[in-house]
Design a protein around this motif. Structure first.
Motif, mmCIF file in Angstrom:
data_model
loop_
_atom_site.group_PDB
_atom_site.id
_atom_site.type_symbol
_atom_site.label_atom_id
_atom_site.label_comp_id
_atom_site.label_asym_id
_atom_site.label_seq_id
_atom_site.Cartn_x
_atom_site.Cartn_y
_atom_site.Cartn_z
ATOM 1 N N VAL A 38 14.584 1.999 -2.028
ATOM 2 C CA VAL A 38 13.801 1.681 -0.837
ATOM 3 C C VAL A 38 14.747 1.048 0.175
ATOM 4 C CG1 VAL A 38 11.974 0.206 0.118
ATOM 5 C CG2 VAL A 38 11.624 1.376 -2.065
ATOM 6 N N LEU A 39 14.642 1.476 1.422
ATOM 7 C CA LEU A 39 15.410 0.908 2.529
ATOM 8 C C LEU A 39 14.438 0.207 3.463
ATOM 9 C CD1 LEU A 39 17.961 0.598 4.358
ATOM 10 C CD2 LEU A 39 17.368 2.850 5.315
ATOM 11 N N ILE A 40 14.696 -1.060 3.730
ATOM 12 C CA ILE A 40 13.909 -1.863 4.666
ATOM 13 C C ILE A 40 14.781 -2.115 5.891
ATOM 14 C CG2 ILE A 40 12.760 -4.088 5.046
ATOM 15 C CD1 ILE A 40 12.721 -4.287 1.867
ATOM 16 N N GLU A 41 14.239 -1.883 7.085
ATOM 17 C CA GLU A 41 14.954 -2.168 8.325
ATOM 18 C C GLU A 41 14.028 -2.928 9.266
ATOM 19 O OE1 GLU A 41 17.874 1.494 9.182
ATOM 20 O OE2 GLU A 41 15.770 2.078 8.966
ATOM 21 N N VAL A 42 14.534 -4.004 9.861
ATOM 22 C CA VAL A 42 13.759 -4.797 10.804
ATOM 23 C C VAL A 42 14.649 -5.084 12.005
ATOM 24 C CG1 VAL A 42 12.482 -6.930 11.203
ATOM 25 C CG2 VAL A 42 12.382 -5.823 8.957
ATOM 26 N N ASP A 43 14.233 -4.599 13.166
ATOM 27 C CA ASP A 43 15.003 -4.787 14.403
ATOM 28 C C ASP A 43 14.325 -5.856 15.240
ATOM 29 O OD1 ASP A 43 16.414 -4.619 16.781
ATOM 30 O OD2 ASP A 43 16.576 -2.445 16.687
ATOM 31 N N ILE A 81 8.784 -6.188 17.545
ATOM 32 C CA ILE A 81 9.724 -5.990 16.444
ATOM 33 C C ILE A 81 9.498 -4.589 15.884
ATOM 34 C CG2 ILE A 81 10.295 -6.724 14.083
ATOM 35 C CD1 ILE A 81 9.432 -9.575 14.970
ATOM 36 N N ARG A 82 10.576 -3.916 15.543
ATOM 37 C CA ARG A 82 10.469 -2.595 14.904
ATOM 38 C C ARG A 82 10.715 -2.772 13.412
ATOM 39 N NH1 ARG A 82 13.508 1.008 12.717
ATOM 40 N NH2 ARG A 82 15.433 0.063 13.421
ATOM 41 N N PHE A 83 9.804 -2.230 12.617
ATOM 42 C CA PHE A 83 9.866 -2.310 11.167
ATOM 43 C C PHE A 83 9.904 -0.897 10.602
ATOM 44 C CE2 PHE A 83 7.436 -1.969 7.203
ATOM 45 C CZ PHE A 83 8.118 -2.835 6.387
ATOM 46 N N SER A 84 10.766 -0.683 9.629
ATOM 47 C CA SER A 84 10.857 0.626 9.001
ATOM 48 C C SER A 84 11.016 0.445 7.499
ATOM 49 C CB SER A 84 12.056 1.387 9.573
ATOM 50 O OG SER A 84 12.230 2.603 8.910
ATOM 51 N N LEU A 85 10.313 1.302 6.758
ATOM 52 C CA LEU A 85 10.397 1.317 5.311
ATOM 53 C C LEU A 85 10.617 2.763 4.891
ATOM 54 C CD1 LEU A 85 9.845 -0.488 2.705
ATOM 55 C CD2 LEU A 85 7.559 0.529 2.757
ATOM 56 N N ALA A 86 11.635 3.010 4.095
ATOM 57 C CA ALA A 86 11.920 4.381 3.654
ATOM 58 C C ALA A 86 12.169 4.377 2.153
ATOM 59 C CB ALA A 86 13.136 4.932 4.383
ATOM 60 N N TYR A 87 11.661 5.413 1.492
ATOM 61 C CA TYR A 87 11.879 5.612 0.058
ATOM 62 C C TYR A 87 12.510 6.975 -0.111
ATOM 63 C CZ TYR A 87 10.952 6.404 -4.879
ATOM 64 O OH TYR A 87 11.088 6.683 -6.206
ATOM 65 N N ALA A 135 0.828 -1.210 0.000
ATOM 66 C CA ALA A 135 0.000 0.000 0.000
ATOM 67 C C ALA A 135 0.861 1.259 0.000
ATOM 68 C CB ALA A 135 -0.933 -0.009 1.207
ATOM 69 N N VAL A 136 1.922 1.257 0.782
ATOM 70 C CA VAL A 136 2.816 2.417 0.844
ATOM 71 C C VAL A 136 3.509 2.621 -0.502
ATOM 72 C CG1 VAL A 136 4.960 3.276 1.892
ATOM 73 C CG2 VAL A 136 3.160 2.311 3.339
ATOM 74 N N LEU A 137 3.977 1.555 -1.111
ATOM 75 C CA LEU A 137 4.653 1.669 -2.399
ATOM 76 C C LEU A 137 3.706 2.202 -3.473
ATOM 77 C CD1 LEU A 137 6.774 -1.606 -2.397
ATOM 78 C CD2 LEU A 137 7.548 0.718 -1.878
ATOM 79 N N ARG A 138 2.461 1.751 -3.455
ATOM 80 C CA ARG A 138 1.484 2.237 -4.438
ATOM 81 C C ARG A 138 1.250 3.743 -4.279
ATOM 82 N NH1 ARG A 138 -0.517 -2.771 -3.357
ATOM 83 N NH2 ARG A 138 -1.992 -2.055 -1.788
#
Length: 147
Positions: free
Chosen positions: A91-96, A79-85, A44-47
């Motif tokens: 796109v940067l995906i981060e999962v802690d 869990i911490r999830f992050s998505l950045a464009y 949804a975010v990418l769209r």
């Protein structure tokens, strides 16, 4: 097997203008159902930024693999999830997962039912790595013109 593209830290997103940056950050309970949730939220975010096709499918697959790894092997309830464009095609995906354990890409035997997640990340991501307890990867969403 091609040489690893793993590096110590993800490329900085600070060099882009703020209006071109999209960032989503969520914290959720470590539960297997969250894998599908994060994949759908990512789509949804990418769209919203008109990122589709193969690039979106690759980002969603990598989100699934890294979140699954965090749910299965992480040590925390959350869990911490992050998505950045960055607005320029990355796109940067981060999962802690709050686990100090290293993460490695391996190719299991053909008859093993699991264990391919980080191998897929290493093959499909532009770069990937682990910083503390955070696994990250980058995905190019469009071709960059040769200069």
């Amino acid at each position: 097997m091609p040489p690893s593209t793993q590096s110590a830290t993800p490329p900085p997103l600070t060099s882009v203008e703020i209006q071109d940056t999209l960032r989503l950050s969520l914290t959720f309970r470590a539960h297997p159902h969250r894998v599908a949730h994060m994949r759908h939220i990512t789509g949804a975010v990418l769209r919203q930024d008109d990122i589709g096709g193969d690039a979106a499918a690759t980002v969603q697959l990598l989100v699934s693999e890294i979140v699954t790894n965090a749910v299965v092997h992480g040590r925390a309830e959350r869990i911490r999830f992050s998505l950045a464009y960055d607005g320029r095609g990355t796109v940067l995906i981060e999962v802690d997962d709050h686990s100090p354990a290293p993460v490695a890409a391996r190719l299991p035997d053909p008859d093993e039912e699991s264990g391919r997640g980080m191998f897929l990340v290493s093959e499909l991501a532009g770069a990937w790595g682990r910083r503390g307890s955070c696994t990250w990867c980058t995905v190019a969403t469009r071709e960059v013109a040769a200069g």
